[in-house]
Design a protein around this motif. Structure first.
Motif, short mmCIF file in Angstrom:
data_model
loop_
_atom_site.label_atom_id
_atom_site.label_comp_id
_atom_site.label_asym_id
_atom_site.label_seq_id
_atom_site.Cartn_x
_atom_site.Cartn_y
_atom_site.Cartn_z
N MET A 98 -9.95 -1.96 8.62
CA MET A 98 -10.40 -1.03 7.86
C MET A 98 -9.13 -1.02 6.51
SD MET A 98 -12.75 1.92 9.42
CE MET A 98 -14.16 1.97 9.41
N VAL A 99 -8.38 -0.37 6.64
CA VAL A 99 -7.06 -0.41 5.91
C VAL A 99 -6.80 -1.96 5.17
CG1 VAL A 99 -4.99 -0.53 6.03
CG2 VAL A 99 -6.03 0.80 7.08
N SER A 100 -6.92 -2.67 6.04
CA SER A 100 -7.12 -4.38 5.16
C SER A 100 -7.78 -3.87 3.67
CB SER A 100 -7.22 -5.46 6.34
OG SER A 100 -6.29 -5.70 6.88
N VAL A 101 -9.25 -3.71 4.78
CA VAL A 101 -10.11 -3.49 3.26
C VAL A 101 -9.68 -3.23 2.35
CG1 VAL A 101 -12.22 -3.20 3.00
CG2 VAL A 101 -12.40 -4.03 4.74
N ALA A 102 -9.37 -1.91 2.88
CA ALA A 102 -9.04 -0.16 1.47
C ALA A 102 -7.65 -1.40 0.46
CB ALA A 102 -8.54 0.58 1.72
N LYS A 103 -7.09 -1.76 0.64
CA LYS A 103 -5.83 -3.71 0.51
C LYS A 103 -6.72 -3.48 -0.33
CE LYS A 103 -1.99 -4.56 2.27
NZ LYS A 103 -1.04 -4.70 3.44
N ALA A 104 -6.89 -4.88 0.12
CA ALA A 104 -8.00 -5.63 -0.16
C ALA A 104 -8.85 -5.16 -1.36
CB ALA A 104 -8.90 -6.56 -0.21
N VAL A 105 -9.47 -4.19 -1.46
CA VAL A 105 -9.86 -3.88 -2.82
C VAL A 105 -8.93 -3.45 -3.88
CG1 VAL A 105 -12.17 -1.52 -3.72
CG2 VAL A 105 -11.51 -3.07 -1.40
N ALA A 106 -8.60 -2.53 -3.60
CA ALA A 106 -6.72 -2.12 -4.75
C ALA A 106 -6.80 -2.60 -5.04
CB ALA A 106 -6.27 -0.88 -3.71
N CYS A 107 -5.90 -3.89 -4.58
CA CYS A 107 -5.64 -5.18 -4.82
C CYS A 107 -6.14 -5.96 -6.31
CB CYS A 107 -4.74 -5.94 -4.59
SG CYS A 107 -3.35 -5.45 -2.91
N ALA B 323 -1.40 -10.69 -3.44
CA ALA B 323 -0.78 -9.23 -2.89
C ALA B 323 -1.34 -8.37 -1.89
CB ALA B 323 -1.33 -8.39 -3.79
N ALA B 324 -2.73 -8.49 -1.57
CA ALA B 324 -3.49 -7.93 -0.46
C ALA B 324 -2.35 -8.67 0.93
CB ALA B 324 -4.72 -8.42 -0.68
N ARG B 325 -2.22 -9.62 0.69
CA ARG B 325 -1.31 -10.30 1.60
C ARG B 325 0.05 -10.25 1.83
NH1 ARG B 325 -4.07 -15.14 3.85
NH2 ARG B 325 -6.53 -15.11 3.26
N LEU B 326 0.26 -9.04 1.36
CA LEU B 326 1.60 -8.28 1.88
C LEU B 326 1.43 -7.33 3.20
CD1 LEU B 326 2.74 -8.11 -1.96
CD2 LEU B 326 3.62 -9.58 -0.74
N LYS B 327 2.44 -6.94 3.61
CA LYS B 327 3.00 -6.22 4.57
C LYS B 327 3.00 -4.81 3.33
CE LYS B 327 7.72 -6.44 4.93
NZ LYS B 327 8.07 -4.79 4.81
N GLY B 328 2.48 -4.14 4.35
CA GLY B 328 3.03 -2.46 4.04
C GLY B 328 1.51 -1.63 3.79
N VAL B 329 1.61 -0.51 3.33
CA VAL B 329 0.75 -0.23 2.51
C VAL B 329 0.88 1.29 1.59
CG1 VAL B 329 -0.41 1.43 4.69
CG2 VAL B 329 -1.84 0.81 2.66
N GLY B 330 0.65 1.94 0.94
CA GLY B 330 1.50 3.13 -0.13
C GLY B 330 2.45 2.33 -1.04
N ARG B 331 3.20 3.46 -0.44
CA ARG B 331 4.49 2.77 -1.36
C ARG B 331 5.20 2.00 -0.88
NH1 ARG B 331 7.39 9.33 -0.71
NH2 ARG B 331 6.48 8.29 0.86
N GLU B 332 4.99 1.46 0.14
CA GLU B 332 5.77 0.16 0.77
C GLU B 332 5.05 -0.87 -0.08
OE1 GLU B 332 5.16 -0.78 4.79
OE2 GLU B 332 7.13 -2.33 4.55
N LEU B 333 3.80 -0.89 0.32
CA LEU B 333 3.22 -1.96 -0.29
C LEU B 333 3.47 -2.24 -1.81
CD1 LEU B 333 0.92 -3.98 -1.06
CD2 LEU B 333 -0.84 -2.19 -1.29
N SER B 334 3.22 -1.13 -2.73
CA SER B 334 3.72 -0.44 -4.29
C SER B 334 4.77 -1.60 -4.06
CB SER B 334 3.92 0.72 -4.57
OG SER B 334 2.51 0.68 -5.14
N ARG B 335 6.17 -0.87 -4.06
CA ARG B 335 7.35 -2.05 -4.01
C ARG B 335 7.32 -3.03 -4.09
NH1 ARG B 335 9.21 2.77 -0.65
NH2 ARG B 335 9.18 1.34 1.20
N GLU B 336 6.54 -3.68 -2.85
CA GLU B 336 6.70 -5.48 -2.61
C GLU B 336 6.25 -5.63 -3.88
OE1 GLU B 336 8.57 -6.51 -1.18
OE2 GLU B 336 8.16 -5.44 1.05
#
Lengths: 125, 499
Positions: A98-107, B323-336
């Motif tokens: 679910m986090v991966s899906v949210a990340k992909a959609v956000a990107c 970008a979606a394949r970078l590690k992290g989520v939230g502020r870490e993802l934004s920094r990356e």
């Protein structure tokens, strides 16, 4: 089935928590009007992805209520970030997905904005 | 091109041809080119739209929404679902692939004929090689030039060299490539020799007609012979195309068996034996800008472990996917994301032994597929080597993206331990499926195959399959050139002519 106004608020809050601003570098999804993107997303996504994304919004919004007594969109930034980080590394395969899906959609939503694409692509860190 | 857009069709539409080809990707385009050249009246039916060069989107989401099947998110069913990546537009997957071109490897042909000796007569190696050479000339296939390679490809060469692994510039079907890095969104300059700018216009010049945005629902059969197709246009028209000589299915190893089964044509192992090349990728952060989105999309490959069923390639994703394949989520993802220009992705394609099934599911197809332990050992070895190559090429650290293991690795010795320590559970990895095969396989035994060695259906006359469904197995390499080669061979069999 169309999304309710509350679901749309949760959805936008979730994606903005997934991709927040990086001060002085980029504004994250905070300044992006997400409605046009979602109209296209829901038209293009297969039914399973639409259902999975909706479930993602519900679960990631309300799961924090068990630990923080508040849903994701009512949490302070640090708690939101910590919750999403833990969910992304959870032992639960479903929660990680679910986090991966949210990340992909956000990107997808972020890099659909020409101005933001240009800002990230031009920048030499 | 002579294209009838499905959105413009209303009510009921009927037409007659000598041959109806289902699918406009490499297989369908190659068959249409060959048959139209013989004077046959050919119709090509494509489910996806005709997208003109000026309409090709730049960003990953818009490209996937417009040009890919189901937004690239149709998942395999099983313990660890994986997205199936396929194009869906006039030109098929050739419009959105990395233009990587490999002939059918000799050892794969040897496997096929050793398992089923009559195939050596039906598909003579010399004929396949001759055809492949022609295809390479027509599509301008040649090695990626260093001038357009860009850092991601040159660094892969450096990493492979440091590990002593055989590597080379990828042979691609391009002419005048400027290294825009947009192969996966469709080349906006038309420099990739995909089917929409090569075989399909030529077939149309020879009289072929393309129906775009028209989804075939059924192959029509009368008294044991294929007679045409029934379809639905995006404009809602019921389309019936009659075929007096042949119906040729070239809709991919997922859609072709689903269509046969949905049409009630259930002979033999239709939809069984699904094989593919699951891919796993590795992200690495470099100290200097490497700008993964610039340079040839996929311009270098490592072939030193191909004998083990593992092949490595540089990956040139759009910014969103990178970008979606970078590690992290939230502020870490934004920094990356702020330092996205420092990140590269390379991938390993696995020649998996696992076999799955394809079944129709409403208007779509459902694929059930689960990797075997021996496949997972290849995945694990692939991840180890990807990480070691990246570190050897100068990465500050790599992010393997494997659940339950280190999030960051900066030491090659640690990365080397992955082959022993890494999990064998496929749910710990993020993988995707490309290159699908084997669901209507060729063979001499009608109980173990769907097609005769000359591509004719075992049970239905005048019905042929020309795509990678017909391949008896996966090939371990990018299949486009082999698909075209076998499709041209299929077309010659339809004409009754030996090349």
């Amino acid at each position: 089935m169309s999304w309710t106004a509350a679901e749309r608020r949760w959805r936008d809050a979730l994606l903005r928590a997934v991709l927040p601003p990086d001060p002085e570098r980029h504004p994250g999804l905070g300044e992006v009007d997400l409605e046009p993107f979602f109209a296209d997303f829901l038209a293009a996504a297969p039914p399973l992805l639409r259902a999975a994304f909706r479930a993602t919004v519900w679960v990631l919004t309300w799961l924090p209520a068990f630990t923080f007594k508040r849903p994701l969109h009512r949490l302070p930034e640090g708690d939101r970030d910590g919750f999403l980080r833990r969910a992304g590394g959870s032992r639960s395969y479903l929660l990680r997905q679910m986090v991966s899906v949210a990340k992909a959609v956000a990107c997808f939503a972020f890099f659909r904005q020409p101005e933001l694409r240009g800002r990230v692509a031009r920048r030499a860190s | 091109m002579n294209v009838i857009e499905g959105a413009d069709l209303r009510g009921s539409y009927q037409a007659s041809f000598d041959v109806v080809v289902v699918g406009s990707g490499p297989a369908g385009a190659a068959v249409a080119l060959e048959l139209s050249g013989s004077g046959a009246r050919v119709a090509i039916v494509e489910e996806g739209p005709l997208v003109r060069r000026s309409e090709l989107p730049e960003d990953g989401f818009s490209a996937m929404a417009r040009l890919y099947r189901d937004l690239g998110a149709n998942l395999t069913r099983g313990r660890a679902p994986m997205p199936i990546v396929q194009g869906r537009a006039v030109g098929g997957t050739s419009l959105v692939n990395g233009a990587i071109s490999w002939r059918l490897p000799r050892e794969v042909w040897d496997e096929w004929v050793s398992e089923d000796p009559p195939l050596s007569q039906a598909l003579p190696w010399e004929e396949l090689e001759r055809t492949a050479k022609t295809v390479e000339q027509e599509l301008c296939i040649g090695p990626t030039e260093e001038a357009v390679a860009g850092p991601k490809n040159l660094l892969l060469a450096k990493g492979a060299q440091a590990l002593g692994l055989e590597h080379r510039p990828i042979r691609r079907n391009v002419r005048g490539c400027r290294g825009l890095g947009r192969c996966l969104q469709g080349c906006p300059e038309g420099n990739k020799t995909s089917m929409d700018v090569t075989y399909l216009p030529l077939a149309c010049e020879r009289g072929a007609r393309i129906y775009s945005s028209v989804r075939v629902r059924r192959v029509c059969e009368e008294r044991g012979s294929a007679t045409g197709i029934e379809a639905l246009s995006s404009g809602g028209a019921r389309v019936q195309l009659a075929a007096s000589q042949a119906v040729v299915l070239a809709a991919s190893a997922v859609q072709t068996p689903a269509l046969l089964l949905a049409s009630g044509i259930r002979h033999g192992p239709t939809g069984e034996g699904f094989q593919c090349h699951p891919g796993v990728s590795m992200a690495g952060r470099f100290p200097q800008p490497v700008r993964a989105w610039e340079g040839a999309t996929q311009g270098h490959e490592v072939i030193g472990l191909r004998g083990e069923g593992i092949k490595f390639e540089a990956l040139g994703y759009d910014l969103a996917i990178l970008a979606a394949r970078l590690k992290g989520v939230g502020r870490e993802l934004s920094r990356e994301i702020s330092s996205l220009d420092r990140w590269l992705n390379w991938g390993a394609a696995i020649r998996a032994a696992a076999r799955g099934t394809v079944r129709p599911a409403g208007a779509k197809a459902s694929v059930r597929f689960a990797l075997l332990p021996e496949d997972m050992r290849k995945v694990r070895r692939g991840v180890r080597v990807l990480g070691e190559m990246m570190l050897a090429a100068g990465a500050e650290y790599v992010a393997p993206g494997v659940f339950g293991w280190h999030e960051r690795v900066a030491d090659r010795a640690v990365m080397a331990r992955f082959e022993e320590e890494g999990p064998l559970d496929p749910r710990a990895y993020s993988m995707a499926v490309t290159h699908m095969f084997g669901t209507c396989r060729l063979g001499s035994d009608p109980n173990r195959s769907v097609l005769r060695p000359d591509f004719r259906h075992h049970a239905v006359d005048r019905l042929f399959v020309a795509d990678s469904s017909a391949f008896p197995s996966n090939t371990g390499v990018n299949p486009q050139t082999a698909i075209i080669t076998l499709a041209r061979t299929c077309a010659r069999r339809i004409l009754g002519v030996r090349g």
